[in-house]
Structure formats: structure tokens, C-alpha cells
Design an enzyme around this catalytic site. Structure first.
Site, mmCIF file in Angstrom:
data_model
loop_
_atom_site.group_PDB
_atom_site.id
_atom_site.type_symbol
_atom_site.label_atom_id
_atom_site.label_comp_id
_atom_site.label_asym_id
_atom_site.label_seq_id
_atom_site.Cartn_x
_atom_site.Cartn_y
_atom_site.Cartn_z
ATOM 1 N N HIS A 267 7.164 17.071 -27.372
ATOM 2 C CA HIS A 267 8.263 16.111 -27.295
ATOM 3 C C HIS A 267 9.512 16.752 -26.688
ATOM 4 C CE1 HIS A 267 5.716 13.379 -29.408
ATOM 5 N NE2 HIS A 267 5.781 14.048 -30.546
ATOM 6 N N ASP A 318 -0.685 11.742 -28.288
ATOM 7 C CA ASP A 318 -0.017 11.777 -29.585
ATOM 8 C C ASP A 318 -0.554 10.724 -30.552
ATOM 9 O OD1 ASP A 318 1.693 12.344 -31.660
ATOM 10 O OD2 ASP A 318 3.524 11.846 -30.599
#
Length: 440
Positions: A267, A318
Site C-alpha cells: 500500500h 489484496d
């Protein structure tokens, strides 16, 4: 095996080459020759053939949330409570069934290797199973049955917040007590098969106190293993870290010896200039997950600045809001266009590298991700005659194609997807059954 690709994207090329003869032996590429007619007996691959794609960041059980969390208001933290409810219903048998179907869905999308960021270790009360790594065994078996490789990133998760609050509720399943006991459990895990490697992960600075970080970093360094971590996904994480330690998460990790070329930060959305410099100069990789970051309203990370500073970029799905590596790849560029109002930050070749070579390297498979002699024989063929791709030049597949346009996938020379169908898994049926079992 001899394959003849109508077009194939070879390492270092700005665009696909035409009429590429590819020889495969013992799961590796032999000779790769462009510009030759198809010889008799070679298997034809119409369309564009790409190297195998790597999903560098996965939480397999999050797939059960697709379509269930998108309609209401809220933020990352409210979504997390729904995720915990699913985690609370899983056991090794159910996790095997769910992960097998999820990994098969990845194979259909062109993913030949997954990095599973795995923290769902223990029973519902936090106690260990008779086999302390039963959940890890389930994930490794699931990947084998789905036909893809896996890097199991065994995740250290010790506290509920930067303040060191104890784990409660579903989080109790994640913890080992301290980093030394985490390391002892992981050391006892010795999975069989050439399709698996074991790495380490720090869940986040929220979940691993500063004093415990060096233990995880040392474990990975001593084994030359990949080390991944969630970094600055939310502003609240940065604020809590600054309040507790007087430093940003990236600064804290740098001081603990976590950053470096074997490490991948996931991220990295909310970074300051110092954070970008620390990641880049240490050659720490960064994995962006655009479809999840937009789904959870996380924000848009500084991808161009990180790349310019020296951080290799990779991609992951994810939470599996979608499983489509083409969408993740173009999302890296298109989200940056929204942020900067500038087009063309990343070329198509750079996006392919993030989706293939860089992802494999982040997962410890440096011998994969390119169609070249000696590399693992992973191939993904994308049709050019579908509704989405008809009339599209070969270079445009990353911006036009989707997972549904993948026709053929080879992993280590083995056909896993043929004519758009998984060779061993009835993916829709198994997904439906496995998700029903944990969401009723």
C-alpha cells in the site's frame, strides 16, 4: 513442448514480438526465437502471450466478502469488522476449500504465483491446533491443487494497536504471544513441494510493537527470505505511530532494520517525502493494490515518486474485490492520472514488469516472470478477438483486456488453463460452495 505464439512479450521489449517459437523442457524455457513461421507440430497460441503474472499480495479468505461490503457507507475500519466475522468461521478444512477455489480463480486470470499474507493461524479461541501450522498447510495444499506457486508470507501479529493493546475477539486467532514464539512456530513449518516458499511478514506497526520488529527482520535476513508488511495504509496508522514513537511508520521500520531489498511494503499510501526517500534508497519494494485501495477508500499512493526514488513496484489483489491483474496494472497508471491529471506516467512495458517480473522477485522467485531461456515456463495467452480486445493492437492488451480474455495459462510448463477453462477445478461451483460455508 513447442509453442508458437502469434505475439509474445519478451523481456526488455517495448511491445510484443510477432511469431515467437517457444521451447519448453523440464518446466523451463529453452530456446525462444522471434520472427519464425510456425513449425509442424508446434502448439499455436493465437493472441498475445505474456509471462506469468504474480499476485504479490493476497488475503485469500477476503474473497468471501466480495459483493457483501460495497454498498454501504463507512471506511476501512468498518469494513474490517465484517472481515473479522468471516475469519471467525474458518477452520483448516474450510480454508483449504476456499483458498483452492480462490487460487484457481487467480489462475484463470493469468496469475501463476501468489504471495499469501497469512495471519489466520490459530483456532477460534486463540489456541493452537494440534498441528500449529494447520492453516498454513491448508494454503500450501490449496495452491498445489489449483496449479499455481505460492510464497506463504507467515505474518507476525501481536497487538491490537500501536499502544500494545491485547488481541481480542477474532484477532486472537492471529497472535503467537511474541515474535520469538512466532519464529519458533514458523521454523516448525517445512512444506513439501517445489511450488512453495516461505517468507515472513510484519502485519503493520499497529500489530507488531517496535521492540519485536528486529526479531522478524532477523528471521527473514538469516534465511534470505522475503519480508512483507502493510505500511501507512491509513492516516490513522501514521498518527498513532507518531504519537507513540515520535516517528512515522517508515522511519520506525528503518530504525528496526526492516527495510531493504528483500522487503516489500504493501500500500504505502500515505507517505511523506522522508518516507519515500527511506524506501527508495534502501531498495525496499512497494506493492500497490489499486482495486482494493479504491474499494476501501484508502487513497492513491505516490507510485511515481517511489519508482523514481529506487523502489521496485509490484501489484496485488489484496482483498479480492476483483481478481484481475490487468485491472491492477492499468489501475496503477489510471489512478495516477486522477491524482496528477497527467497521462502516461507508466508505459505498458513498465506495467507488465510490475505485474510479472517485479512481483515474482518480491516473492522470492527471481527465476520467473520473463519469457527467456532458463526461466520458469510460465505463460499467459490473451485473446485478441473478444469484445474487449477486438481491433486492439497487441501493445494495448494491458489497457483493454481483462481476466475473462485469458485463454491459456502454463505454470512451470504445465497447462493449468486451456481454452479459458481451469483444467482441474470447477471454479464457479467451488467458489460458491466455499463462500456459502463461511457466510451463512
Amino acid at each position: 513442448m513447442r509453442l508458437h505464439a502469434e505475439y509474445a512479450w519478451l523481456p526488455g521489449a517495448a511491445e510484443p514480438s510477432r511469431d515467437v517459437l517457444i521451447e519448453v523442457a523440464d518446466g523451463r524455457f529453452g530456446a525462444v526465437t522471434a520472427g519464425v513461421p510456425a513449425p509442424a507440430g508446434a502448439r499455436r497460441l493465437p493472441g498475445v502471450t505474456l509471462p506469468g503474472l504474480a499476485n504479490a499480495h493476497s488475503h485469500a479468505f477476503h474473497r468471501a466478502l466480495r459483493g457483501r461490503t460495497h454498498g454501504g457507507r463507512g471506511d476501512f475500519w468498518s469494513w474490517r469488522e465484517q472481515m473479522y466475522a468471516v475469519a471467525d468461521r474458518l477452520d483448516p478444512q474450510r480454508y483449504l476449500a476456499l483458498a483452492r477455489a480462490v487460487y484457481a480463480e487467480m489462475a484463470l486470470a493469468g496469475i501463476t504465483c501468489v504471495g499469501e499474507f497469512h495471519y489466520l493461524h490459530h483456532d477460534r479461541d486463540g489456541g493452537r491446533y494440534a498441528d500449529a501450522n494447520a492453516m498454513s498447510e491448508a494454503l500450501v495444499a490449496a495452491a498445489a491443487q489449483a496449479g499455481i506457486r505460492i510464497t506463504l508470507l507467515d505474518t507476525c501479529y501481536l497487538s491490537a494497536g500501536v499502544d500494545g493493546a491485547p488481541l481480542t475477539g477474532a484477532q486472537r486467532r492471529f497472535g503467537d504471544g511474541d515474535a520469538d514464539r512466532w519464529a519458533q512456530r514458523v521454523d516448525a513449518f517445512a512444506p513439501a513441494g517445489g511450488h512453495v516458499r516461505v517468507g515472513a511478514a510484519v502485519h503493520s506497526v499497529r500489530a507488531v510493537p517496535a521492540a519485536q520488529l528486529p526479531v522478524v527482520a532477523a528471521w527473514a535476513r538469516e534465511r534470505d527470505a522475503p519480508l512483507h508488511l502493510h505500511l501507512s495504509e491509513q492516516p490513522a496508522e501514521n498518527e498513532a505511530c507518531q504519537a507513540a514513537y515520535g516517528r512515522s511508520p517508515a522511519e520506525l521500520l528503518a530504525d528496526a532494520g526492516v527495510l531493504g531489498p528483500r522487503t516489500t511494503a504493501v500500500h504505502a499510501t500515505h507517505l511523506g517525502d522522508t518516507d519515500v526517500r527511506l524506501l527508495g534508497t534502501s531498495r525496499t519494494g512497494v506493492c500497490f493494490c489499486p482495486t482494493t485501495e479504491r474499494d476501501l477508500a484508502d487513497g492513491i499512493g505516490p507510485a511515481p515518486q517511489l519508482a523514481a526514488a529506487g523502489s521496485p513496484l509490484s501489484l496485488g489483489s489484496d482483498s479480492h474485490a476483483v481478481i484481475d491483474p490487468f485491472e491492477e496494472a492499468r489501475g496503477l497508471e489510471l489512478d495516477e492520472r486522477l491524482r496528477s491529471r497527467v497521462r502516461g506516467t507508466f508505459t505498458a512495458a513498465e506495467l507488465l514488469s510490475a505485474a510479472s517480473r517485479a512481483g515474482h522477485e518480491a516473492l522470492g522467485w527471481s527465476d520467473a516472470g520473463g519469457i527467456a531461456t532458463g526461466q520458469r515456463a510460465d505463460l499467459v495467452t490473451v485473446a485478441l478477438d473478444r469484445v474487449r480486445t477486438a481491433g486492439v493492437p497487441p501493445t494495448g492488451v494491458l489497457f483493454a483486456a481483462g481476466a475473462a480474455d485469458v485463454t491459456d495459462v502454463l505454470v512451470d510448463g504445465r497447462p493449468v488453463v486451456t481454452a479459458g477453462m481451469h483444467t482441474t477445478v470447477d471454479v464457479p461451483a467451488e467458489l460458491g460452495a466455499a463462500i456459502s460455508a463461511v457466510t451463512r
